[in-house]
Design a protein around this motif. Structure first.
Motif, PDB file in Angstrom:
ATOM      1  N   ILE B 566      -2.802   6.956 -11.172  1.00 31.28           N
ATOM      2  CA  ILE B 566      -2.241   5.895 -10.334  1.00 31.28           C
ATOM      3  C   ILE B 566      -0.906   5.435 -10.909  1.00 31.28           C
ATOM      4  CG2 ILE B 566      -2.553   3.476  -9.671  1.00 31.28           C
ATOM      5  CD1 ILE B 566      -5.552   4.178  -9.286  1.00 31.28           C
ATOM      6  N   ARG B 570       2.534   5.695  -9.002  1.00 28.50           N
ATOM      7  CA  ARG B 570       3.252   4.463  -8.792  1.00 28.50           C
ATOM      8  C   ARG B 570       4.717   4.641  -9.146  1.00 28.50           C
ATOM      9  NH1 ARG B 570       2.153  -1.417 -10.031  1.00 28.50           N
ATOM     10  NH2 ARG B 570       3.925  -1.768 -11.368  1.00 28.50           N
ATOM     11  N   LEU B 573       6.420   6.746  -6.711  1.00 27.24           N
ATOM     12  CA  LEU B 573       6.649   6.083  -5.433  1.00 27.24           C
ATOM     13  C   LEU B 573       7.946   5.287  -5.470  1.00 27.24           C
ATOM     14  CD1 LEU B 573       3.301   4.686  -4.030  1.00 27.24           C
ATOM     15  CD2 LEU B 573       4.785   6.440  -3.077  1.00 27.24           C
ATOM     16  N   TYR B 574       8.113   4.511  -6.547  1.00 30.75           N
ATOM     17  CA  TYR B 574       9.326   3.707  -6.642  1.00 30.75           C
ATOM     18  C   TYR B 574      10.562   4.598  -6.678  1.00 30.75           C
ATOM     19  CZ  TYR B 574       6.578  -0.478  -7.375  1.00 30.75           C
ATOM     20  OH  TYR B 574       5.730  -1.519  -7.209  1.00 30.75           O
ATOM     21  N   LYS B 576      10.903   7.341  -5.394  1.00 29.89           N
ATOM     22  CA  LYS B 576      11.133   7.974  -4.105  1.00 29.89           C
ATOM     23  C   LYS B 576      11.708   6.971  -3.092  1.00 29.89           C
ATOM     24  CE  LYS B 576       8.735  10.089  -0.282  1.00 29.89           C
ATOM     25  NZ  LYS B 576       7.451  10.422   0.317  1.00 29.89           N
ATOM     26  N   TYR B 577      11.102   5.769  -3.073  1.00 31.63           N
ATOM     27  CA  TYR B 577      11.435   4.862  -1.976  1.00 31.63           C
ATOM     28  C   TYR B 577      12.640   3.960  -2.239  1.00 31.63           C
ATOM     29  CZ  TYR B 577       7.287   6.267   0.587  1.00 31.63           C
ATOM     30  OH  TYR B 577       6.370   6.984   1.298  1.00 31.63           O
ATOM     31  N   LEU B 578      12.809   3.507  -3.494  1.00 33.48           N
ATOM     32  CA  LEU B 578      13.899   2.557  -3.732  1.00 33.48           C
ATOM     33  C   LEU B 578      15.273   3.113  -3.338  1.00 33.48           C
ATOM     34  CD1 LEU B 578      12.761   0.641  -6.928  1.00 33.48           C
ATOM     35  CD2 LEU B 578      13.048  -0.253  -4.613  1.00 33.48           C
ATOM     36  N   LEU B 580      15.918   5.127  -0.988  1.00 38.34           N
ATOM     37  CA  LEU B 580      15.975   5.096   0.473  1.00 38.34           C
ATOM     38  C   LEU B 580      16.301   3.678   0.958  1.00 38.34           C
ATOM     39  CD1 LEU B 580      12.901   7.332   1.412  1.00 38.34           C
ATOM     40  CD2 LEU B 580      15.308   7.873   1.785  1.00 38.34           C
ATOM     41  N   ILE B 581      15.590   2.717   0.358  1.00 36.23           N
ATOM     42  CA  ILE B 581      15.834   1.322   0.763  1.00 36.23           C
ATOM     43  C   ILE B 581      17.292   0.963   0.510  1.00 36.23           C
ATOM     44  CG2 ILE B 581      15.241  -1.083   0.267  1.00 36.23           C
ATOM     45  CD1 ILE B 581      12.415  -0.116  -0.433  1.00 36.23           C
ATOM     46  N   GLN B 583      19.850   2.973   0.426  1.00 39.48           N
ATOM     47  CA  GLN B 583      20.684   3.680   1.398  1.00 39.48           C
ATOM     48  C   GLN B 583      20.704   2.944   2.742  1.00 39.48           C
ATOM     49  OE1 GLN B 583      19.208   7.596   2.382  1.00 39.48           O
ATOM     50  NE2 GLN B 583      20.482   7.665   4.219  1.00 39.48           N
ATOM     51  N   TYR B 597      20.471  -0.296  -7.630  1.00 36.16           N
ATOM     52  CA  TYR B 597      19.012  -0.485  -7.669  1.00 36.16           C
ATOM     53  C   TYR B 597      18.383   0.038  -8.951  1.00 36.16           C
ATOM     54  CZ  TYR B 597      18.941   4.460  -6.427  1.00 36.16           C
ATOM     55  OH  TYR B 597      19.115   5.805  -6.440  1.00 36.16           O
ATOM     56  N   VAL B 600      16.356  -2.253 -11.019  1.00 34.90           N
ATOM     57  CA  VAL B 600      14.984  -2.533 -10.576  1.00 34.90           C
ATOM     58  C   VAL B 600      14.044  -1.492 -11.165  1.00 34.90           C
ATOM     59  CG1 VAL B 600      13.500  -2.895  -8.588  1.00 34.90           C
ATOM     60  CG2 VAL B 600      15.925  -3.466  -8.451  1.00 34.90           C
ATOM     61  N   ASP B 603      13.294  -2.037 -14.694  1.00 33.94           N
ATOM     62  CA  ASP B 603      12.343  -3.130 -14.884  1.00 33.94           C
ATOM     63  C   ASP B 603      10.901  -2.698 -14.643  1.00 33.94           C
ATOM     64  OD1 ASP B 603      14.268  -4.809 -15.584  1.00 33.94           O
ATOM     65  OD2 ASP B 603      14.375  -5.916 -13.676  1.00 33.94           O
ATOM     66  N   LEU B 604      10.753  -1.540 -14.004  1.00 35.58           N
ATOM     67  CA  LEU B 604       9.404  -1.100 -13.629  1.00 35.58           C
ATOM     68  C   LEU B 604       8.463  -1.070 -14.815  1.00 35.58           C
ATOM     69  CD1 LEU B 604       9.717   1.756 -11.042  1.00 35.58           C
ATOM     70  CD2 LEU B 604       8.463  -0.372 -10.836  1.00 35.58           C
ATOM     71  N   VAL B 607       7.194  -4.300 -15.585  1.00 35.33           N
ATOM     72  CA  VAL B 607       6.238  -4.745 -14.572  1.00 35.33           C
ATOM     73  C   VAL B 607       4.859  -4.208 -14.894  1.00 35.33           C
ATOM     74  CG1 VAL B 607       5.584  -4.593 -12.154  1.00 35.33           C
ATOM     75  CG2 VAL B 607       7.977  -4.936 -12.780  1.00 35.33           C
TER      76      VAL B 607
END
Lengths: 368, 612
Positions: B566, B570, B573-574, B576-578, B580-581, B583, B597, B600, B603-604, B607
């Motif tokens: 997991i 996880r 995922l970040y 991959k997606y951050l 895109l966000i 962009q 970004y 961020v 910082d993962l 987190v």
């Protein structure tokens, strides 16, 4: 084409577009700034759960309550749907800028060009509703339309605003099959009409019969085929006909519980669209086929199914069914446990419905 | 009126006629069975002497061009203790000559299979068997011989001693086989045998020129099993009858050593006398003779035989109740039965001997877990006289004894020292080498027993690594033999299939291997084919407990693995997606440059620490 002449329709459309683009930009800027500051961006999405859907008596429709949920990119389980929502805003922005339209199915496929996956179309449809809720705008505003199409016929002149047709006018009685209520019709300005009434009818077959029997002329009516549950664009058109052209709206459906509810959705919206306004015609009148008509007109019937009956019990809990014909007709349906379709009038001749039933009902509608 | 003729048939002939029973029903099955018999004999021989086995199996086609089924030459060579030159013709040339009649865990039962394979080879190809053996690592004796099926006798065609540097046995037969069909089973067999025998090196040269070699993984052998007396719950009437026979004929085996003993006591070591002479000498020396020698003399008297004659027979039965004596004559290859007249002066001598021990002595001497006190209590329970001589029991009394032995519940559970499980460490190392798994756990249950037979369950479970995902693989072993056929009805699979794997976080298609090893002095096979173990309640319970233990360990591992996965997912995922966000928001906000970004993502890690 002079600027002043084309202005009214275009002005309305441009103003609407600009406010939407402004909304999208401010949402985008907020996300951009969060990221730039090293913060996880988030959206506030009004909750569409049952507990947050309430009936607004003043507006006479369902609206969303005040609950909103935070969709955060920090939360791993929301990251994917956050990105999907973000993409959709981005995609809508392009559509509106480029004046292109898309369909629900199209959106599902378009996403794949950006490595944003949707499991299936229901998932992308759901994100579209999320964006509607965030922006409080129907998807048609950002040029996304459903596949379903209904039709309109009658003496109504419109003026297009879509690219390539700006300023062009059409009369909706020019084509005997009627006109599809699509993106260009939805964004067109309603210019002029001689009609005094709008008749919304549930079934395409009857819509054609009405045109053949010149109902538009005999009753000075604009005829709208809702093709079952009326699509958003159709409801939006009905609202504009009522508000801008000051035409009363009457609704004819099958004589069953679903027909009654089709009329109700046109009148006061659905819980599914509680996040949207501008889609209801609170003054619209359901004129038939009522449960009481079945007996009165000796219509051939078919027995109700289990799910029909269950649907009656469900609707009886709905606050909108607590009074008037809505309440009494439901009770009669439940009592006789039978239903009749619009076509049932054909037992007495193909024109029976337009010759006898319709005039009687329109007369009755005046007193409703 | 026609007269029906009754013929006695020799054991060889019996097996020849019933070869299906022993697994020689068709060329495919026969080739596989023959491989098994010889490989297992080799492994057993090494085990018994504590020699780390080195087994070489080779199958060659006589004529590679011919289509299957066709004659193959099957050769199995081991580095075991070898076999005494004189024993070879008897061991490989007669049926029912074996060294495995004791009660301890061994792969084969009586060593019958090897002779069956030889017999099968001979009847399908008419080719002799070649056996070479060296017991001293200096001289190798090579025999080429055939079986005389009717007489159950070896016919030696060639015997030549040569020089050698290695001990061991090498058997080579020619038989009809079908390698194209049997090949995958044989390769599976070799693979799985190597898995459960990690202390052996097994090499297989197949007829297509491929070489499969499984090298020794551990250098220590599991302790050898000891031969022990049977547990009272594990014997039937027939076994008791044989045990009684053993007790009172303390000298029924007329081997060289025994005859030497008789000669010595009679003072005839260097002198041979005829029958009358021997009898006379015996009468004179009677009082000084030991009991076993007296019995031999009595037998010789009844049979009217001198030493030369008596060495060519094997005593079969001394039946006092019917006053009969029967023996098997090797010379004529037939069974002979004689009347024993009570008038013979030696009758009483024989009768006394034959009557044997008292019940109490019999029980305490011949069974495990029975002491003096238990024996007395048991006699009362069985309603048999404790002092009665066992040889004088009637048939009814024997049945009563046998039944009571089964029913009496106060015997201690069987002694497991006759078992030779592989042990947790070798099993672990073997599985580690074979599967290179991400997770491995092995477990040996303590000994238990069913119907008087002790057994031990060993089990191992492996996950991931080199194991391909797909259906869970269960390797079943019994007494270090892989069970390859008939898996459908096997108790191990029943237990595995009845396990709710979801509970242990094992999904379908998971890369899981289970190795199950049942060790027992008698494996309760369901069918003659000996490929599936019957669902005896006690065995099923032990299997279940072992599997539960291992599954729990696996579940703990899977939970940890799940968490790690997991975490990894996880982070991915970040990543991959951050971007895109970033962009999308850039275009939406109408900016030219993407936001930074990366901060961020940096910082993962913090987190994650926070959340843990």
């Amino acid at each position: 084409m002079s600027k002043s002449k084309s202005s009214k329709a275009e002005k309305v459309a441009t103003a609407k577009r600009d406010s939407l683009l402004g909304l999208l930009k401010s949402q985008g800027a907020q996300i951009y700034n969060d990221l730039d500051k090293g913060k996880f961006p988030q959206f506030s999405v009004p909750s569409r759960s049952v507990s947050n859907i309430v009936y607004d008596k003043k507006l006479r429709q369902y609206v969303l309550g005040n609950t909103a949920s935070l969709r955060s990119s920090r939360n791993m389980s929301q990251l994917r749907s956050f990105t999907q929502l973000m993409w959709l805003a981005f995609f809508a922005n392009r559509l509106v800028h480029e004046k292109k339209s898309s369909t629900l199915r199209d959106v599902y496929y378009s996403s794949q060009a950006f490595e944003v996956e949707f499991e299936d179309q229901p998932e992308s449809d759901n994100i579209i509703v999320d964006l509607e809720a965030v922006l409080a705008r129907p998807r048609e505003d950002f040029h996304i339309f459903p596949e379903e199409r209904s039709s309109v016929f009658g003496d109504l002149t419109i003026e297009y605003t879509v690219p390539g047709y700006e300023g062009k006018r059409t009369n909706l009685s020019d084509h005997p099959d009627g006109y599809l209520i699509g993106p260009s019709l939805s964004s067109a300005e309603l210019v002029d009409t001689s009609a005094e009434l709008v008749i919304a009818i549930e079934k395409g077959g009857l819509f054609t019969r009405f045109i053949e029997e010149k109902v538009d002329k005999k009753f000075k009516a604009i005829i709208v085929d809702t093709a079952g549950q009326a699509p958003r664009a159709t409801r939006y058109l009905l609202k504009r006909l009522h508000e801008q052209m000051k035409l009363p709206v009457v609704i004819l459906t099958d004589g069953d519980v679903y027909g009654e509810h089709i009329a109700m959705v046109i009148k006061s919206g659905s819980a599914n669209a509680a996040h949207l306004r501008e889609l209801t015609v609170p003054d619209a009148k359901w004129v038939g086929v009522w449960a009481s008509d079945i007996e009165k007109y000796k219509l051939p019937t078919i027995p109700m199914t289990e799910s029909d009956i269950k649907r009656i019990y469900d609707l009886q809990k709905d606050p909108r069914y607590q009074e008037g014909i809505w309440k009494t007709e439901l009770e009669i349906f439940l009592k006789i446990k039978r239903k009749a379709e619009l076509e049932a009038f054909s037992k007495y001749g193909l024109t029976n419905i337009t010759d006898i039933y319709l005039p009687q009902k329109l007369e009755l509608a005046k007193s409703l | 009126m026609s007269k029906e003729v009754f013929n006695q048939i020799s054991p060889s002939e019996f097996f020849y006629r019933n070869r299906d029973l022993a697994g020689f029903s068709n060329p495919t099955r026969s080739l596989y069975t023959a491989v098994r018999e010889f490989v297992e004999n080799g492994l057993d021989a090494c085990d018994q002497q504590g020699i780390l086995p080195d087994i070489h199996l080779r199958i060659e086609a006589m004529d590679p061009e011919k289509p299957d089924p066709k004659p193959y030459i099957l050769t199995v060579k081991d580095n075991g203790p070898g076999m005494d030159s004189k024993q070879i013709p008897l061991a490989f040339g007669t049926v029912l000559y074996g060294s495995k009649f004791g009660l301890k865990q061994a792969r084969g039962m009586f060593g019958l299979g090897a002779t069956m394979a030889i017999l099968y080879g001979q009847i399908t190809t008419n080719k002799p068997v070649t056996v070479s053996s060296s017991v001293d690592g200096k001289t190798m004796h090579e025999y080429t011989m055939m079986l005389d099926i009717q007489k159950n006798k070896p016919v030696i065609m060639k015997h030549k001693p040569t020089d050698t540097a290695k001990k061991g046995l090498n058997v080579s037969i020619t038989l009809d086989g079908d390698y194209s069909k049997a090949g995958s089973k044989i390769r599976d067999y070799v693979y799985q045998t190597s898995l459960i025998t990690p202390y052996a090196t097994i090499t297989f040269d197949d007829p297509k020129g491929e070489k499969f070699q499984y090298k020794r993984i551990v250098d220590t052998m599991p302790p050898a099993p000891t031969i022990i007396r049977p547990h009272p719950h594990g014997v039937d009437v027939e076994t008791i009858r044989r045990m009684i026979a053993d007790t009172h004929y303390q000298v029924p085996v007329l081997d060289n050593a025994m005859i030497e003993k008789v000669k010595k006591e009679l003072g005839l070591s260097k002198k041979n006398l005829n029958f009358e002479g021997i009898m006379a000498r015996a009468e004179k020396k009677w009082s000084s003779l030991s009991r076993p020698v007296r019995v031999i003399v009595a037998v010789m008297s009844f049979l009217n035989m001198d030493f030369d004659k008596i060495m060519k027979i094997r005593l079969e039965d001394i039946d006092l109740i019917h006053k009969r004596l029967s023996y098997y004559d090797f010379g004529d290859a037939k069974l002979v039965t004689l009347e024993m007249p009570k008038s013979n002066p030696y009758y009483k001598q024989l009768a006394n001997t034959v009557q044997g021990d008292s019940l109490i002595t019999f029980l305490t001497k011949r069974f495990q877990r029975i002491g003096q006190a238990t024996a007395i209590k048991f006699s009362e329970f069985a309603n048999l006289k404790a002092e009665k001589r066992i040889g004088s029991f009637t048939n009814e009394e024997l049945v009563q004894l046998s039944d009571s032995l089964q029913k009496y519940e106060d015997f201690l559970t069987p002694d497991p020292s006759c078992l030779a499980p592989l042990g947790e460490e070798p099993l672990r190392k073997g599985m580690l080498q074979f599967f290179k798994p991400d997770f491995l756990e092995v477990y040996q249950r303590s000994a238990s027993a069913y119907s008087g037979f002790p057994f031990v369950i060993e089990m191992g479970i492996a996950y991931g690594g080199n194991i391909p995902p797909g259906k869970m693989t269960v390797y079943r072993f019994a007494n270090r033999i892989p069970l390859l056929y008939d898996e459908g009805s096997d108790v191990v699979l029943k237990v595995v299939n009845e396990t709710d794997w979801n509970r242990y976080k094992v999904k379908n298609e998971s890369p899981v291997v289970i190795v199950s090893h049942i060790c027992s002095t008698r494996i309760p096979y369901k069918t003659v084919g000996k490929e599936n173990v019957a669902d005896r309640e006690e065995i099923e319970k032990e299997l279940r407990l072992a599997l539960q233990y291992l599954s729990r360990k696996l579940a703990t591992y899977m939970s940890k693995r799940g968490l790690a996965e997991i975490e990894k997912k996880r982070a991915n995922l970040y990543l991959k997606y951050l971007p895109l966000i970033a962009q999308f928001s850039t275009e939406l906000a109408g900016k030219n440059k993407e936001p930074d970004y990366k901060k961020v993502i940096k910082d993962l890690n913090n987190v994650q620490v926070e959340e843990q």
